[in-house]
Design a protein around this motif. Structure first.
Motif, PDB file in Angstrom:
ATOM      1  N   LYS A 160     -42.721  42.228  11.195  1.00  0.00           N
ATOM      2  CA  LYS A 160     -43.097  43.399  10.391  1.00  0.00           C
ATOM      3  C   LYS A 160     -42.848  43.165   8.904  1.00  0.00           C
ATOM      4  O   LYS A 160     -43.643  43.577   8.056  1.00  0.00           O
ATOM      5  N   LEU A 161     -41.739  42.497   8.592  1.00  0.00           N
ATOM      6  CA  LEU A 161     -41.344  42.317   7.199  1.00  0.00           C
ATOM      7  C   LEU A 161     -42.010  41.117   6.535  1.00  0.00           C
ATOM      8  O   LEU A 161     -42.325  41.146   5.344  1.00  0.00           O
ATOM      9  N   ASP A 162     -42.213  40.050   7.295  1.00  0.00           N
ATOM     10  CA  ASP A 162     -42.792  38.820   6.735  1.00  0.00           C
ATOM     11  C   ASP A 162     -43.605  38.102   7.811  1.00  0.00           C
ATOM     12  O   ASP A 162     -43.147  37.158   8.442  1.00  0.00           O
ATOM     13  N   PRO A 163     -44.847  38.557   8.055  1.00  0.00           N
ATOM     14  CA  PRO A 163     -45.688  37.973   9.107  1.00  0.00           C
ATOM     15  C   PRO A 163     -45.914  36.479   8.931  1.00  0.00           C
ATOM     16  O   PRO A 163     -46.016  35.746   9.919  1.00  0.00           O
ATOM     17  N   GLN A 164     -45.991  36.007   7.680  1.00  0.00           N
ATOM     18  CA  GLN A 164     -46.235  34.589   7.431  1.00  0.00           C
ATOM     19  C   GLN A 164     -45.078  33.731   7.930  1.00  0.00           C
ATOM     20  O   GLN A 164     -45.266  32.704   8.564  1.00  0.00           O
ATOM     21  N   ARG A 165     -43.856  34.158   7.645  1.00  0.00           N
ATOM     22  CA  ARG A 165     -42.682  33.421   8.100  1.00  0.00           C
ATOM     23  C   ARG A 165     -42.587  33.460   9.624  1.00  0.00           C
ATOM     24  O   ARG A 165     -42.191  32.467  10.260  1.00  0.00           O
ATOM     25  N   ALA A 166     -42.971  34.570  10.221  1.00  0.00           N
ATOM     26  CA  ALA A 166     -42.891  34.717  11.676  1.00  0.00           C
ATOM     27  C   ALA A 166     -43.802  33.724  12.397  1.00  0.00           C
ATOM     28  O   ALA A 166     -43.534  33.343  13.542  1.00  0.00           O
ATOM     29  N   LYS A 167     -44.859  33.262  11.728  1.00  0.00           N
ATOM     30  CA  LYS A 167     -45.786  32.321  12.347  1.00  0.00           C
ATOM     31  C   LYS A 167     -45.188  30.925  12.501  1.00  0.00           C
ATOM     32  O   LYS A 167     -45.657  30.136  13.320  1.00  0.00           O
ATOM     33  N   THR A 168     -44.169  30.609  11.718  1.00  0.00           N
ATOM     34  CA  THR A 168     -43.658  29.239  11.694  1.00  0.00           C
ATOM     35  C   THR A 168     -42.216  29.103  12.156  1.00  0.00           C
ATOM     36  O   THR A 168     -41.734  27.995  12.348  1.00  0.00           O
ATOM     37  N   ILE A 169     -41.514  30.197  12.354  1.00  0.00           N
ATOM     38  CA  ILE A 169     -40.104  30.125  12.733  1.00  0.00           C
ATOM     39  C   ILE A 169     -39.942  30.051  14.254  1.00  0.00           C
ATOM     40  O   ILE A 169     -40.821  30.499  15.000  1.00  0.00           O
ATOM     41  N   ASP A 170     -38.842  29.465  14.706  1.00  0.00           N
ATOM     42  CA  ASP A 170     -38.527  29.439  16.134  1.00  0.00           C
ATOM     43  C   ASP A 170     -38.116  30.858  16.551  1.00  0.00           C
ATOM     44  O   ASP A 170     -37.081  31.356  16.104  1.00  0.00           O
ATOM     45  N   PRO A 171     -38.902  31.519  17.400  1.00  0.00           N
ATOM     46  CA  PRO A 171     -38.609  32.917  17.755  1.00  0.00           C
ATOM     47  C   PRO A 171     -37.356  33.099  18.598  1.00  0.00           C
ATOM     48  O   PRO A 171     -36.927  34.226  18.828  1.00  0.00           O
ATOM     49  N   HIS A 172     -36.748  31.996  19.060  1.00  0.00           N
ATOM     50  CA  HIS A 172     -35.546  32.078  19.887  1.00  0.00           C
ATOM     51  C   HIS A 172     -34.269  31.718  19.133  1.00  0.00           C
ATOM     52  O   HIS A 172     -33.180  31.856  19.675  1.00  0.00           O
ATOM     53  N   ASN A 173     -34.420  31.247  17.899  1.00  0.00           N
ATOM     54  CA  ASN A 173     -33.268  30.782  17.131  1.00  0.00           C
ATOM     55  C   ASN A 173     -32.674  31.934  16.329  1.00  0.00           C
ATOM     56  O   ASN A 173     -33.135  32.265  15.237  1.00  0.00           O
ATOM     57  N   LYS A 174     -31.636  32.557  16.869  1.00  0.00           N
ATOM     58  CA  LYS A 174     -31.051  33.735  16.228  1.00  0.00           C
ATOM     59  C   LYS A 174     -30.496  33.416  14.832  1.00  0.00           C
ATOM     60  O   LYS A 174     -30.604  34.237  13.916  1.00  0.00           O
TER      61      LYS A 174
END
Length: 338
Positions: free
Chosen positions: A174-188
């Motif tokens: 929601k806050l940064d869709p661009q970053r969400a495309k490249t980050i590991d979604p499981h890495n807290k």
């Protein structure tokens, strides 16, 4: 030496298992062959740009090039070897095995050591070849990116740590869709850090800037690899790493004191293998057991997803020459360094 030539660098990018490391060594050897008084170059050296290959003891899971020799430049008073140089196929590699996996190594740390390596290579009249799939680290090294000095917000971290990785990832989307495309979604840890930066300055700056607006002090040749049979290559490479002893490697890291949480943060091979070992209470006799488990299927799926995130990052850069083979890359390189 002419300043223009001294600023030349070659960058080889692409998704995992695309053959970047082999291409880097191939091109380094070709540059060494054409070096001499006419070109001004005396060869080439490689800078590995991988967020995990910087860690010692993480060899098989990160796909480090095979080490055929190490040269030590300095001996301490007690006779302990220091300041080692890493060679593979007689080509020197930089930024491999530089820190303990128990320590956190940031992109700022990498940028500092990477720039030092580039200067060192160029001062010896050699061409730096930057090879890797960690797009964020590559851009940090090549471009004039200023990273925000955001101190830890312990209260925010405490609150964010109480929710799941999935919830953190949804907040980031929601806050940064661009970053969400490249980050590991499981890495807290990385998700929390991204949210921490956004909370402080409003965005993750390196991902919200168009490439054509970024500045660099280097003359860069960008070469990219993206084989069509990538998923097959990923599976074959994963199976090869298992035969080489990847499960034993993770087990040895745990024995040496690397925590399960730390291994989880490293992602992919280290996450799934450490979870598998914990489920078996570390009583594993064969790599085959892992391959027959659900963890293997999850790992294979996650590596494929990771390769797609890598390509999402690299597609933003329109300067990359996507090549089909080493011959095409050699032609580009020959024209560039002469």
């Amino acid at each position: 030496m002419i300043k223009y030539k001294a600023q030349k660098i070659i960058v080889i990018v692409g998704p995992t298992a695309s053959g970047k490391s082999d291409l880097g060594i191939f091109l380094a050897r070709k540059i060494s062959a054409i070096g001499g008084p006419t070109s001004g170059w005396r060869g080439a050296e490689i800078i590995s740009v991988d967020s995990r290959q910087v860690y010692r003891g993480m060899d098989i899971g990160t796909g480090k090039v095979k080490k055929n020799s190490i040269k030590y430049k300095v001996l301490s008073i007690k006779g302990r070897r220091k300041d080692s140089e890493y060679y593979s196929d007689n080509i020197r590699h930089h930024l491999i095995d530089v820190v303990s996996p128990k320590k956190v190594f940031t992109v700022s740390d990498f940028k500092k050591l990477g720039q030092k390596a580039i200067n060192d290579i160029q001062c010896r009249y050699k061409v730096p070849i930057i090879v890797g799939g960690t797009g964020f680290y590559i851009d940090a090294l090549v471009y004039d990116l200023n990273f925000p000095q955001v101190p830890p917000n312990n209260l925010l971290r405490f609150n964010l740590n109480r929710i799941t990785a999935e919830q953190l990832f949804n907040k980031l989307k929601k806050l940064d869709p661009q970053r969400a495309k490249t980050i590991d979604p499981h890495n807290k840890r990385r998700l929390i850090r991204a949210l921490e930066i956004i909370d402080s300055i409003g965005k993750v700056p390196a991902l919200n800037t168009k490439y054509e607006m970024l500045n660099t002090k280097y003359d860069v040749l960008w070469i990219g690899l993206k084989p069509k049979n990538l998923e097959k290559r990923i599976k074959l490479r994963l199976d090869k790493r298992l035969k080489q002893g990847m499960v034993r490697e993770v087990k040895n890291l745990i024995i040496s004191g690397v925590s399960r949480k730390r291994l989880y943060d490293f992602g992919l091979e280290y996450r799934q293998v450490s979870e598998y070992l914990a489920s078996k209470k570390f009583k594993v006799k064969s790599e085959k057991n892992f391959k027959n488990s659900e963890y293997y299927k999850i790992l294979l799926r996650d590596i494929v997803k990771y390769s797609k995130r890598q390509m999402t990052w690299f597609k933003r850069n329109k300067e990359i020459h996507w090549v089909k083979n080493g011959r095409e890359a050699q032609k580009l390189t020959g024209d560039f360094v002469r």
